[in-house]
Scaffold this active site. Sequence first.
Site, PDB file in Angstrom:
ATOM      1  N   GLN A 181      72.473  86.701  96.220  1.00 53.50           N
ATOM      2  CA  GLN A 181      73.492  85.753  96.666  1.00 53.50           C
ATOM      3  C   GLN A 181      74.811  86.064  95.955  1.00 53.50           C
ATOM      4  OE1 GLN A 181      74.184  81.685  95.419  1.00 53.50           O
ATOM      5  NE2 GLN A 181      73.688  80.987  97.470  1.00 53.50           N
ATOM      6  N   TYR A 188      82.396  76.184  96.661  1.00 53.86           N
ATOM      7  CA  TYR A 188      82.878  77.379  95.966  1.00 53.86           C
ATOM      8  C   TYR A 188      83.871  78.128  96.866  1.00 53.86           C
ATOM      9  CZ  TYR A 188      79.458  75.809  92.660  1.00 53.86           C
ATOM     10  OH  TYR A 188      78.773  75.023  91.768  1.00 53.86           O
ATOM     11  N   GLY A 240      64.057  74.620  96.698  1.00 48.56           N
ATOM     12  CA  GLY A 240      64.639  74.922  95.390  1.00 48.56           C
ATOM     13  C   GLY A 240      63.711  74.528  94.269  1.00 48.56           C
ATOM     14  N   ARG A 241      63.875  73.281  93.821  1.00 45.40           N
ATOM     15  CA  ARG A 241      63.140  72.851  92.625  1.00 45.40           C
ATOM     16  C   ARG A 241      61.626  73.015  92.702  1.00 45.40           C
ATOM     17  NH1 ARG A 241      66.801  67.696  90.625  1.00 45.40           N
ATOM     18  NH2 ARG A 241      68.630  68.989  90.171  1.00 45.40           N
TER      19      ARG A 241
HETATM   20  C1  PHB Z   1      75.474  74.068  90.066  1.00 47.96           C
HETATM   21  O1  PHB Z   1      75.732  74.763  89.104  1.00 47.96           O
HETATM   22  O2  PHB Z   1      75.303  72.852  89.959  1.00 47.96           O
HETATM   23  C2  PHB Z   1      75.417  74.704  91.380  1.00 47.96           C
HETATM   24  C3  PHB Z   1      75.633  76.065  91.480  1.00 47.96           C
HETATM   25  C4  PHB Z   1      75.590  76.654  92.725  1.00 47.96           C
HETATM   26  C5  PHB Z   1      75.364  75.879  93.827  1.00 47.96           C
HETATM   27  C6  PHB Z   1      75.145  74.547  93.715  1.00 47.96           C
HETATM   28  C7  PHB Z   1      75.166  73.948  92.491  1.00 47.96           C
HETATM   29  O3  PHB Z   1      75.373  76.433  95.020  1.00 47.96           O
END
Ligand code: PHB
Length: 382
Positions: free
Chosen positions: A111, A190, A330-331
């Site tokens: 990514q 971002y 994710g988690r």
């Molecule tokens: C985060 O650091 O909280 C974070 C980083 C990348 C993401 C989302 C959250 O895409």
Amino acid sequence: MSTYPISPALLSKPIIHPTLDTPLDLGSLTLKNRVVMASLTRNRGVVSNPVNATYYAQRASTGLIVSEGTLVTPQGTEWIDCPGLYDERTTAGWTNTVAEVHKAGGVIFAQLWHLGRVCHPHLQANVPNVGPSAVKAQGGKFRLLQGQPGYVTPVAIEKPQAYAMLYRHAAENARRAGFDGVELHAANGYLVNQFIDSKSNVRTDAYGGSPENRARFALEIIDHLIAVYGADRVGIKLSPSGGYNDMQGGEPDLPTYTYLVTQLAHRGIAYVQVTRYLDDFSAGGAKVDVLALGQLLKNSTTKFLVNGGFDAAEAELWVKQGKADAIVFGRPILATPDFKDRAIRGVQPNTDLKFNEFYVPKDNNPALGYTDYPFYQDGKVE
Ligand code: PHB
């Protein structure tokens, strides 16, 4: 043959979510299953190292691993140990990690990440923070650094084309490192998302204003990535609901996302990953119907991946009903290396998430809270 064998006791349980366990053609790749590991910031090293390799290889049973956000240029992040793909050292580090994932039977995309206006100003080595426009993000969430400087007003990028080239070079490095493909991080407030979003982008040139103009930066980068990897090895992550990092208040920006996703489908990239609205993460954003965006891909080869608080049962349903081609977790995968084999059998993932060790290793030991989450063990009730 996986170097991280799954427990025979787990493998002997009946499969109750069979659709999640079906292969998925992703361009020239065939993913083993419909379970995808999300990019997860873990802050374990600027140069990818053997502990990172173990962490990813442990999770190689998922159909696709997306690496943690990997910087396209050295820049200020609150994650001072965030990896890069911008020089020989960082590229060489990933080479070993990717090889270990492949040895374990996995598929991994890098990514590509630039934080733009939400870079940490104290870590910018005298380089100003940049963004599409001189518009500051509200809030400030630098959790690990002293001083809590908050977000700063960025300098508007003069030549977006030069920034697009950073992504191209990072993709070239990703390719040298052996990654199977690249995912453009165009989500979560971002840099690329800042161009897409009309709140952070108030430019009056070809990169601002209309949906077409605000999508231009993303598409220019995608075209670079296609030139490096071929369309079928390129993915993108979008978060049309906004919220996080001060994106989009109120109304969903469907015209822009409709245009962008249509263009991506036209290019035949491997996949579009969309994060659906999440109460905490998307707070302040808009409830976007992600299925409407998925519909835009129906007549293309581009696959639709959805992310956001799924459990195995809901994921099975979405894939079975054709709402998504694969589901991104994710988690649960962070905490459960053998998540896929548990999910397809309806076996509970590890629930003991060590939040304090997500980004800060305990006792300076990067392995803690990282590679020590247990695989399913015979006879042990989670
Ligand atoms: C985060 O650091 O909280 C974070 C980083 C990348 C993401 C989302 C959250 O895409």
